[in-house]
Design an enzyme around this catalytic site. Structure first.
Site, mmCIF file in Angstrom:
data_model
loop_
_atom_site.group_PDB
_atom_site.id
_atom_site.type_symbol
_atom_site.label_atom_id
_atom_site.label_comp_id
_atom_site.label_asym_id
_atom_site.label_seq_id
_atom_site.Cartn_x
_atom_site.Cartn_y
_atom_site.Cartn_z
ATOM 1 N N SER A 123 0.836 -1.201 0.000
ATOM 2 C CA SER A 123 0.000 0.000 0.000
ATOM 3 C C SER A 123 0.869 1.249 0.000
ATOM 4 C CB SER A 123 -0.859 -0.019 1.264
ATOM 5 O OG SER A 123 -1.414 1.259 1.496
ATOM 6 N N TYR A 148 -1.514 -1.470 10.765
ATOM 7 C CA TYR A 148 -1.806 -1.982 9.417
ATOM 8 C C TYR A 148 -0.679 -1.568 8.467
ATOM 9 C CZ TYR A 148 -3.550 -1.553 4.662
ATOM 10 O OH TYR A 148 -3.651 -1.592 3.297
ATOM 11 N N LYS A 152 2.419 -3.868 6.486
ATOM 12 C CA LYS A 152 2.790 -3.847 5.062
ATOM 13 C C LYS A 152 4.297 -3.565 4.926
ATOM 14 C CE LYS A 152 -1.273 -4.493 3.181
ATOM 15 N NZ LYS A 152 -1.575 -5.790 2.569
HETATM 16 C C1 UD1 Z 1 -6.785 4.852 3.524
HETATM 17 C C2 UD1 Z 1 -5.684 4.402 4.436
HETATM 18 C C3 UD1 Z 1 -4.638 3.685 3.625
HETATM 19 C C4 UD1 Z 1 -5.248 2.551 2.865
HETATM 20 C C5 UD1 Z 1 -6.384 3.053 1.992
HETATM 21 C C6 UD1 Z 1 -7.090 1.869 1.369
HETATM 22 C C7 UD1 Z 1 -5.660 5.994 6.317
HETATM 23 C C8 UD1 Z 1 -4.910 7.097 6.964
HETATM 24 N N1 UD1 Z 1 -5.129 5.526 5.176
HETATM 25 O O1 UD1 Z 1 -6.279 5.836 2.630
HETATM 26 O O2 UD1 Z 1 -3.628 3.200 4.480
HETATM 27 O O3 UD1 Z 1 -4.274 1.931 2.071
HETATM 28 O O4 UD1 Z 1 -7.323 3.778 2.780
HETATM 29 O O5 UD1 Z 1 -8.241 2.196 0.754
HETATM 30 O O6 UD1 Z 1 -6.693 5.569 6.763
HETATM 31 N N2 UD1 Z 1 -12.604 11.330 3.705
HETATM 32 C C9 UD1 Z 1 -13.598 12.198 4.086
HETATM 33 N N3 UD1 Z 1 -14.737 11.690 4.631
HETATM 34 C C10 UD1 Z 1 -14.924 10.357 4.818
HETATM 35 C C11 UD1 Z 1 -13.904 9.465 4.428
HETATM 36 C C12 UD1 Z 1 -12.754 9.988 3.884
HETATM 37 O O7 UD1 Z 1 -13.461 13.408 3.936
HETATM 38 O O8 UD1 Z 1 -15.971 9.965 5.357
HETATM 39 C C13 UD1 Z 1 -11.388 11.872 3.100
HETATM 40 C C14 UD1 Z 1 -10.142 11.551 3.904
HETATM 41 O O9 UD1 Z 1 -9.899 12.511 4.872
HETATM 42 C C15 UD1 Z 1 -9.089 11.529 2.788
HETATM 43 C C16 UD1 Z 1 -9.841 11.072 1.548
HETATM 44 O O10 UD1 Z 1 -11.224 11.259 1.845
HETATM 45 O O11 UD1 Z 1 -8.638 12.829 2.571
HETATM 46 C C17 UD1 Z 1 -9.613 9.622 1.230
HETATM 47 O O12 UD1 Z 1 -9.820 8.868 2.399
HETATM 48 P P1 UD1 Z 1 -9.872 7.269 2.392
HETATM 49 O O13 UD1 Z 1 -10.789 6.795 1.338
HETATM 50 O O14 UD1 Z 1 -10.133 6.817 3.798
HETATM 51 O O15 UD1 Z 1 -8.414 6.837 1.933
HETATM 52 P P2 UD1 Z 1 -6.961 7.229 2.539
HETATM 53 O O16 UD1 Z 1 -7.073 7.801 3.878
HETATM 54 O O17 UD1 Z 1 -6.230 8.005 1.505
#
Ligand code: UD1
Length: 339
Positions: A123, A148, A152
């Site tokens: 990842s 997690y 990795k």
């Molecule tokens: C996350 C994991 C990463 C993993 C990946 C797999 C963390 C810090 N990282 O990545 O290790 O490999 O998922 O899919 O958890 N967001 C919102 N509202 C929400 C959900 C998300 O605003 O309800 C925003 C988050 O703040 C982020 C973006 O959407 O900026 C993407 O979030 P997300 O889909 O959870 O992925 P990552 O955090 O990039």
């Protein structure tokens, strides 16, 4: 024949359909901890192919050995592992035990049965907050923020050390950016347990009325609109990346080698851009409010994808709109099926 550990999971199941449709024989090992057996039926329905499935825990070496005894395995794609970030913080030992043990059991069994080709699901989380954007494979790793991510990171090192001292073994490590979307059939996709943590499942569940409102975590990041930027990649493009990696692995005789590839699109989209694209491509409005930053989020994370293009001949094809449409088709299917 290709063994997929965790082949009933989100990325494993999509890769299985593409392998089968490309003429590969596939065997799946999965304990259905985070997936359900009906995924197997849908893989069969999509491909029209028959394949073996073993309901085993990959940490169980005796059960794993049976697969290698009964099938001419050429290569393994190791998807199996726990992946819930919050749970990994609460239960680190469970995460390290499962993710690392399963990899060690697999390596020992592969060694015993002289299977030398391995692809590992890693990842972009291993980069933490990268000082270099877009992030090349050579960027520093470590500084993970949860067990997690560390699991990795540790497994990447275990595999590299193992390949280094084995004259036969070759390993490809794939660092996924943000896989979203679903198979075009709408029959398989991502099934989060409970309230989704990731953005796209939360958006589709909000569109479906399962969640009232989307919380956008942070609007004061140093990005073009203040929300975080990520490299979202369609899960079928990601699946194709595995086929390209497999062809690379089987076609090269440079044993004792580990190659690492980013699988991303190389393009970053902000949270607001994802919401807008979802709305435009599906015609469904997503109610959202700004909420405080989520701990551990980095402002920007997107891949330098030149290495995969150069060595694997692979690059992503699908647009963010494709990802949204396919994710929504899958959500609608879940609604109909009450899953
Ligand atoms: C996350 C994991 C990463 C993993 C990946 C797999 C963390 C810090 N990282 O990545 O290790 O490999 O998922 O899919 O958890 N967001 C919102 N509202 C929400 C959900 C998300 O605003 O309800 C925003 C988050 O703040 C982020 C973006 O959407 O900026 C993407 O979030 P997300 O889909 O959870 O992925 P990552 O955090 O990039």
């Amino acid at each position: 024949m290709i063994l997929l550990t965790g082949g009933a999971g989100y990325i494993g199941s999509h890769t299985a359909t593409l392998l089968l449709n490309n003429g590969y024989d596939v065997v799946i090992a999965d304990n259905f901890y985070n997936s359900t057996p009906d995924v197997i039926r849908f893989i069969g329905q999509i491909t029209g192919k028959v394949f073996q499935v073993y309901n085993i825990d990959v940490t169980d070496k005796d059960a794993l050995a049976q697969i290698f005894i009964c099938n001419p395995i050429e290569a393994v794609i190791h998807f199996a592992g726990y992946k819930a970030i919050g749970e990994s913080v609460q239960h680190p030992v469970k995460y390290y035990r499962n993710n690392i043990d399963s990899t060690l059991s697999l390596l020992e069994t592969m060694n015993e049965y002289h299977v030398n080709h391995l692809i590992f699901s890693s990842s972009a989380t291993v980069y933490g907050q990268s000082p270099i954007i877009p992030i090349p494979e050579s960027a520093p790793t470590g500084h993970c923020i949860n067990p997690y991510g560390w699991s990795k990171y540790f497994i990447e090192h275990i595999l590299t050390d193992t390949a280094n001292v084995s004259s036969n073994m070759s390993v490809v490590i794939l660092r996924y950016f943000n896989p979203i979307g679903a198979h075009e059939s709408g029959l398989i996709g991502e099934r989060p347990n409970g309230v989704p943590n990731n953005l796209m499942p939360y958006i589709t569940q909000t569109a479906a009325g399962i969640r009232n409102i989307l919380h956008v975590f942070g609007n004061n990041y140093p990005t073009r609109d203040g929300t975080c930027v990520r490299d979202y990649i369609h899960v079928m493009d990601l699946a194709q990346g595995h086929i390209s990696a497999l062809e690379y692995l089987l076609g090269h005789r440079n044993h004792g080698n580990t190659e690492i590839f980013n699988l991303g699109t190389g393009k970053g989209y902000s949270v607001l851009e994802v919401i807008k694209t979802f709305e435009l491509s599906t015609g469904i409005k997503i109610p959202f409010i700004f909420a405080p930053r989520r701990a551990g989020d980095v402002p920007e994370c997107y891949a330098d994808v030149k290495k995969a293009a150069r060595l694997l001949g692979w690059s992503s094809r699908k647009t963010l709109a494709d990802m949204c449409i396919d994710a929504w088709r899958w959500q609608e299917f879940c609604l109909k099926q009450h899953i």
